[in-house]
Design a protein around this motif. Sequence first.
Motif, PDB file in Angstrom:
ATOM      1  N   THR A 178      46.197  37.860  -3.587  1.00  0.00           N
ATOM      2  CA  THR A 178      47.372  38.346  -4.315  1.00  0.00           C
ATOM      3  C   THR A 178      48.644  37.857  -3.632  1.00  0.00           C
ATOM      4  O   THR A 178      49.601  37.436  -4.292  1.00  0.00           O
ATOM      5  N   THR A 179      48.638  37.877  -2.314  1.00  0.00           N
ATOM      6  CA  THR A 179      49.785  37.373  -1.555  1.00  0.00           C
ATOM      7  C   THR A 179      49.954  35.873  -1.772  1.00  0.00           C
ATOM      8  O   THR A 179      51.066  35.387  -1.999  1.00  0.00           O
ATOM      9  N   ALA A 180      48.846  35.131  -1.723  1.00  0.00           N
ATOM     10  CA  ALA A 180      48.917  33.680  -1.903  1.00  0.00           C
ATOM     11  C   ALA A 180      49.506  33.323  -3.264  1.00  0.00           C
ATOM     12  O   ALA A 180      50.406  32.480  -3.379  1.00  0.00           O
ATOM     13  N   ILE A 181      49.005  33.968  -4.331  1.00  0.00           N
ATOM     14  CA  ILE A 181      49.446  33.664  -5.685  1.00  0.00           C
ATOM     15  C   ILE A 181      50.926  33.980  -5.871  1.00  0.00           C
ATOM     16  O   ILE A 181      51.704  33.164  -6.401  1.00  0.00           O
ATOM     17  N   ASN A 182      51.334  35.154  -5.438  1.00  0.00           N
ATOM     18  CA  ASN A 182      52.694  35.602  -5.734  1.00  0.00           C
ATOM     19  C   ASN A 182      53.741  34.989  -4.811  1.00  0.00           C
ATOM     20  O   ASN A 182      54.864  34.714  -5.246  1.00  0.00           O
ATOM     21  N   VAL A 183      53.389  34.732  -3.556  1.00  0.00           N
ATOM     22  CA  VAL A 183      54.324  34.019  -2.682  1.00  0.00           C
ATOM     23  C   VAL A 183      54.493  32.582  -3.162  1.00  0.00           C
ATOM     24  O   VAL A 183      55.607  32.049  -3.185  1.00  0.00           O
ATOM     25  N   ALA A 184      53.383  31.950  -3.565  1.00  0.00           N
ATOM     26  CA  ALA A 184      53.475  30.587  -4.096  1.00  0.00           C
ATOM     27  C   ALA A 184      54.361  30.541  -5.338  1.00  0.00           C
ATOM     28  O   ALA A 184      55.183  29.631  -5.508  1.00  0.00           O
ATOM     29  N   THR A 185      54.214  31.523  -6.207  1.00  0.00           N
ATOM     30  CA  THR A 185      55.037  31.595  -7.419  1.00  0.00           C
ATOM     31  C   THR A 185      56.503  31.787  -7.069  1.00  0.00           C
ATOM     32  O   THR A 185      57.387  31.137  -7.653  1.00  0.00           O
ATOM     33  N   ALA A 186      56.768  32.661  -6.122  1.00  0.00           N
ATOM     34  CA  ALA A 186      58.155  32.915  -5.718  1.00  0.00           C
ATOM     35  C   ALA A 186      58.784  31.674  -5.087  1.00  0.00           C
ATOM     36  O   ALA A 186      59.950  31.358  -5.337  1.00  0.00           O
ATOM     37  N   LEU A 187      58.005  30.960  -4.265  1.00  0.00           N
ATOM     38  CA  LEU A 187      58.519  29.733  -3.647  1.00  0.00           C
ATOM     39  C   LEU A 187      58.838  28.689  -4.719  1.00  0.00           C
ATOM     40  O   LEU A 187      59.869  28.010  -4.666  1.00  0.00           O
ATOM     41  N   ALA A 188      57.946  28.557  -5.699  1.00  0.00           N
ATOM     42  CA  ALA A 188      58.193  27.612  -6.783  1.00  0.00           C
ATOM     43  C   ALA A 188      59.427  28.000  -7.585  1.00  0.00           C
ATOM     44  O   ALA A 188      60.216  27.149  -8.004  1.00  0.00           O
ATOM     45  N   ALA A 189      59.606  29.305  -7.784  1.00  0.00           N
ATOM     46  CA  ALA A 189      60.758  29.785  -8.549  1.00  0.00           C
ATOM     47  C   ALA A 189      62.075  29.503  -7.833  1.00  0.00           C
ATOM     48  O   ALA A 189      63.127  29.394  -8.478  1.00  0.00           O
ATOM     49  N   THR A 190      62.033  29.375  -6.511  1.00  0.00           N
ATOM     50  CA  THR A 190      63.251  29.069  -5.750  1.00  0.00           C
ATOM     51  C   THR A 190      63.465  27.566  -5.606  1.00  0.00           C
ATOM     52  O   THR A 190      64.356  27.138  -4.871  1.00  0.00           O
ATOM     53  N   THR A 233      55.509  23.368  -4.775  1.00  0.00           N
ATOM     54  CA  THR A 233      54.501  24.112  -4.023  1.00  0.00           C
ATOM     55  C   THR A 233      53.088  23.738  -4.451  1.00  0.00           C
ATOM     56  O   THR A 233      52.794  23.615  -5.647  1.00  0.00           O
ATOM     57  N   LEU A 234      52.217  23.562  -3.457  1.00  0.00           N
ATOM     58  CA  LEU A 234      50.795  23.331  -3.690  1.00  0.00           C
ATOM     59  C   LEU A 234      50.021  24.504  -3.107  1.00  0.00           C
ATOM     60  O   LEU A 234      50.180  24.832  -1.928  1.00  0.00           O
ATOM     61  N   LEU A 235      49.206  25.137  -3.923  1.00  0.00           N
ATOM     62  CA  LEU A 235      48.331  26.212  -3.455  1.00  0.00           C
ATOM     63  C   LEU A 235      46.905  25.676  -3.416  1.00  0.00           C
ATOM     64  O   LEU A 235      46.381  25.212  -4.429  1.00  0.00           O
ATOM     65  N   LEU A 252      54.628  24.564  -9.451  1.00  0.00           N
ATOM     66  CA  LEU A 252      53.473  25.092  -8.714  1.00  0.00           C
ATOM     67  C   LEU A 252      52.196  24.406  -9.193  1.00  0.00           C
ATOM     68  O   LEU A 252      51.819  24.507 -10.364  1.00  0.00           O
ATOM     69  N   ASP A 253      51.521  23.705  -8.277  1.00  0.00           N
ATOM     70  CA  ASP A 253      50.225  23.074  -8.536  1.00  0.00           C
ATOM     71  C   ASP A 253      49.155  23.782  -7.727  1.00  0.00           C
ATOM     72  O   ASP A 253      49.451  24.444  -6.720  1.00  0.00           O
ATOM     73  N   ILE A 254      47.915  23.627  -8.167  1.00  0.00           N
ATOM     74  CA  ILE A 254      46.809  24.247  -7.437  1.00  0.00           C
ATOM     75  C   ILE A 254      45.658  23.270  -7.265  1.00  0.00           C
ATOM     76  O   ILE A 254      45.354  22.474  -8.165  1.00  0.00           O
ATOM     77  N   LEU A 255      45.061  23.307  -6.090  1.00  0.00           N
ATOM     78  CA  LEU A 255      43.793  22.627  -5.835  1.00  0.00           C
ATOM     79  C   LEU A 255      42.726  23.708  -5.980  1.00  0.00           C
ATOM     80  O   LEU A 255      42.580  24.556  -5.101  1.00  0.00           O
ATOM     81  N   PRO A 256      42.019  23.751  -7.112  1.00  0.00           N
ATOM     82  CA  PRO A 256      41.148  24.889  -7.415  1.00  0.00           C
ATOM     83  C   PRO A 256      39.870  24.904  -6.574  1.00  0.00           C
ATOM     84  O   PRO A 256      39.532  23.925  -5.910  1.00  0.00           O
ATOM     85  N   ALA A 257      39.190  26.030  -6.655  1.00  0.00           N
ATOM     86  CA  ALA A 257      37.926  26.196  -5.936  1.00  0.00           C
ATOM     87  C   ALA A 257      36.803  26.458  -6.919  1.00  0.00           C
ATOM     88  O   ALA A 257      37.010  27.011  -8.003  1.00  0.00           O
ATOM     89  N   THR A 258      35.598  26.076  -6.515  1.00  0.00           N
ATOM     90  CA  THR A 258      34.392  26.394  -7.276  1.00  0.00           C
ATOM     91  C   THR A 258      33.369  27.002  -6.319  1.00  0.00           C
ATOM     92  O   THR A 258      33.548  26.987  -5.097  1.00  0.00           O
ATOM     93  N   TRP A 282      54.968  17.362  -2.522  1.00  0.00           N
ATOM     94  CA  TRP A 282      55.174  18.804  -2.431  1.00  0.00           C
ATOM     95  C   TRP A 282      55.994  19.125  -1.183  1.00  0.00           C
ATOM     96  O   TRP A 282      55.934  18.413  -0.184  1.00  0.00           O
ATOM     97  N   ASP A 283      56.737  20.231  -1.259  1.00  0.00           N
ATOM     98  CA  ASP A 283      57.520  20.694  -0.104  1.00  0.00           C
ATOM     99  C   ASP A 283      56.704  21.630   0.779  1.00  0.00           C
ATOM    100  O   ASP A 283      56.802  21.591   2.005  1.00  0.00           O
ATOM    101  N   ILE A 284      55.914  22.487   0.131  1.00  0.00           N
ATOM    102  CA  ILE A 284      55.157  23.510   0.849  1.00  0.00           C
ATOM    103  C   ILE A 284      53.733  23.557   0.324  1.00  0.00           C
ATOM    104  O   ILE A 284      53.493  23.449  -0.883  1.00  0.00           O
ATOM    105  N   CYS A 285      52.786  23.721   1.239  1.00  0.00           N
ATOM    106  CA  CYS A 285      51.381  23.888   0.886  1.00  0.00           C
ATOM    107  C   CYS A 285      50.899  25.226   1.445  1.00  0.00           C
ATOM    108  O   CYS A 285      51.004  25.473   2.651  1.00  0.00           O
ATOM    109  N   LEU A 286      50.398  26.086   0.570  1.00  0.00           N
ATOM    110  CA  LEU A 286      49.790  27.345   0.984  1.00  0.00           C
ATOM    111  C   LEU A 286      48.277  27.227   0.829  1.00  0.00           C
ATOM    112  O   LEU A 286      47.800  26.702  -0.183  1.00  0.00           O
ATOM    113  N   ILE A 287      47.531  27.689   1.821  1.00  0.00           N
ATOM    114  CA  ILE A 287      46.069  27.588   1.794  1.00  0.00           C
ATOM    115  C   ILE A 287      45.475  28.989   1.784  1.00  0.00           C
ATOM    116  O   ILE A 287      45.635  29.755   2.756  1.00  0.00           O
TER     117      ILE A 287
END
Length: 261
Positions: free
Chosen positions: A17-29, A33-35, A81-87, A119-124
Amino acid sequence: MIRIAIANQKGGVGKTTTAINVATALAATGHRTLLIDLDPQGNASTGLGISHAERQQSSYDVLIGDCDVADAVLATRVPKLDILPATQDLSGAEIELIDYEQRTHRLQQALDKAEQGQWDICLIDCPPSLGLLTINAMVAAQALLVPLQCEFFALEGLSQLLQTVDRIRGRFNPGLSIMGVALTMYDRRNRLTDQVADDVRACLGDVVFKTVIPRNVRLSEAPSHGMPALIYDYRCAGSEAYMQLARELIGRLPHREEVAA
């Protein structure tokens, strides 16, 4: 590109939840951002509306070298905001990677090969364990963001995590720092919550973010709709807290010159 691993070996602390919403907030500013979803459960991918059918290539394929980061990245409905998804293939990665050379540096090498400036920031978003996937994230990252649930057992888990960080620094990544600890699931009605928060601040001082993330129904509902809480209900207490947390995090980001060095 600034790389931040979001990690805690304890599950249910609000890490994704933190990863998703912080990434969204960073993109909004305005930050591109790459998650990276590095959790076999793939909750960060689902929470951003990425269906399983869309995940033709994933973080698993990147780790084993079948594709580059750019080939597997998907755009989300959040601008910038882009994402490298998981399976679920990631579940077997811990065993498969044992036979690879530099198995602890696979993610770092993949990110180093990625186009600079994209990208400027990458969150993992790490899995709730201290296995090889989380180690890859910590080796690739410059800093660590630790979501910490305001409960007694969380303190024991934090000490174990800090010991792991020290080992990573000593063996693989001497530059790894703890950007901050974010207190999550905060409930002012619970006296223990205040006690845990006070104990963490007394132990870690300014490393703990001033912003606390409250328990909030809207934060729990948002993933089922495939969107961050900041889009699902930007006025709820949880969304406002994550926006404030993102502002604090931006204030702690290293300068671009430091990242380049």
